[in-house]
Design an enzyme around this catalytic site. Structure first.
Site: not given
Ligand code: GTP
Length: 368
Positions: A120, A171, A232
């Site tokens: 993202d 943080k 982001d």
């Molecule tokens: P929020 O729920 O809004 O915090 O977004 P998010 O689900 O994308 O979480 P976050 O921004 O913390 O994740 C950072 C990156 O890691 C993103 O690109 C997510 O798609 C990926 N990510 C987070 N958790 C997992 C997981 O359990 N498995 C995989 N494959 N990717 C994950």
């Protein structure tokens, strides 16, 4: 044969983390996982895959979990000029667990670099320079860092003058704790053998668990501050900004061929008296009525916007219907929602998927 200090050009592999639930972008992520949301005409993940391809990555593993089906059907039909493999966790394994699981789909050797991208983050990062620093310093892990004006919402990553990471700080709560403006920018290079050390089969956070452990174990963790574009897209207003920046050409992507004031996709119909500007995207087959003004916004496919509507800094979901004379600013309308005539949505309002709002209501929200 390798002569002098000539650099060998290995096959470069990457893992793209796309399995998160994208909770902060709900309701947009109810039907579509965050990396598959359309941004400047293509799923966001395409911008990332093409940038990786242009940096010399030849094979990329998509680490999926939430709504993995959406990725599988898109990749099956797409020709992106790079080998794309899908790894799907049965249960979400977190960022570290996902990297560990996806590594079994890699083909390189134990000393080869593996580039990991959060799914993202929109960047102008020099990926090649990051990999070169990693190899030149024989690092175990090398992180891409960016400098932000207000680091309070982020984990801080101070480095030595030589670029060695000194600490990972959660943080900061007080001004004294803000020891640097450098933050983890969501892309890093692992030496493959280091990935094999991540515990298997359970959720693991690479940021909270693995990075601090590597540092405590005395392994070489480098940080490279890249001054280029970074955003982001995890929150609605940042998603809008990223889309606008791609459309107008402020953010680099091989998928945006002609940056301009707005992007109107195929079969969209815009009334001659309507105004669409400020980096707005109008999705495939959407319709904009007379005297409406759409500024710095994202309208997904097949939406119908009535007459005399004003939309600013907002996201309008697929197939949604916006009645005449609505005013929508800094808000999100979910897919297939119907917003009756004369509604005002402001300051972070979110209309859920399939919701129906009657005519003439004013809705505010403090939810940012
Ligand atoms: P929020 O729920 O809004 O915090 O977004 P998010 O689900 O994308 O979480 P976050 O921004 O913390 O994740 C950072 C990156 O890691 C993103 O690109 C997510 O798609 C990926 N990510 C987070 N958790 C997992 C997981 O359990 N498995 C995989 N494959 N990717 C994950």
């Amino acid at each position: 044969m390798v002569r002098g200090c000539e650099r060998v050009s290995p096959m470069r592999e990457a893992i793209l983390l796309v399995g998160g639930q994208g909770t902060r972008l709900r309701p947009l992520t109810i039907n579509t996982p965050k990396p598959m949301l359309p941004v400047a005409g293509v799923p966001f993940t395409v911008h990332q895959i093409l940038r990786a391809r242009d940096a010399g990555i030849t094979r990329i593993v998509l680490a999926t979990s939430y709504r993995a089906d959406v990725f599988a059907s898109f990749i099956a039909d797409a020709d992106l000029g790079i080998d794309v493999v899908i790894a799907t966790e049965e249960v979400p394994l977190g960022t570290g667990g996902a990297i560990r699981f996806a590594s079994s789909f890699l083909e390189g050797g134990p000393q080869d670099p593996v580039v990991i991208f959060n799914g993202d983050v929109l960047t102008g990062l020099d990926i090649d320079a990051l990999v070169n620093t990693h190899q030149d310093s024989a690092a175990d892990v090398t992180l891409y860092l960016t400098q932000v004006a207000d680091p309070r919402a982020y984990g801080l990553v101070p480095t030595s003058p030589e670029g060695r990471v000194l600490q990972f700080l959660e943080k900061p709560q007080t001004p004294e704790e803000i020891v640097t403006d450098q933050i983890n920018a969501g892309c890093y290079v692992f030496t493959r053998s280091v990935i094999e050390g991540i515990p298997e089969g359970r959720p693991v956070s690479v940021e909270r668990e693995i990075f601090p452990e590597l540092l405590a174990a005395g392994q070489t963790v480098m940080g490279v501050v890249d001054p280029g574009y970074w955003l982001d897209l995890g929150q609605p207003m940042d998603f809008v900004r990223g889309s606008v920046d791609l459309v107008v050409g402020n953010a680099p992507s091989p998928a945006v061929v002609n940056p301009g004031g707005s992007l109107v996709l195929a079969e969209a119909v815009i009334d001659a008296t309507a105004r669409v500007d400020g980096g707005t995207t109008i999705g495939v087959g959407s319709r904009i009525g007379a005297n409406s003004q759409i500024n710095a916004s994202v309208v997904f496919d097949s939406a119908v916007i009535g007459s005399d509507v004003t939309i600013t800094n907002s996201i309008i979901g697929e197939g949604s219907v916006i009645g005449d004379s609505c005013v929508i600013s800094d808000s999100v309308v979910g897919d297939f929602a119907q917003v009756g005539a004369g509604n005002e949505l402001r300051a972070g309002a979110r209309v859920w998927v399939n919701a129906q709002l009657g005519d003439r209501a004013i809705r505010f929200s403090t939810d940012k």
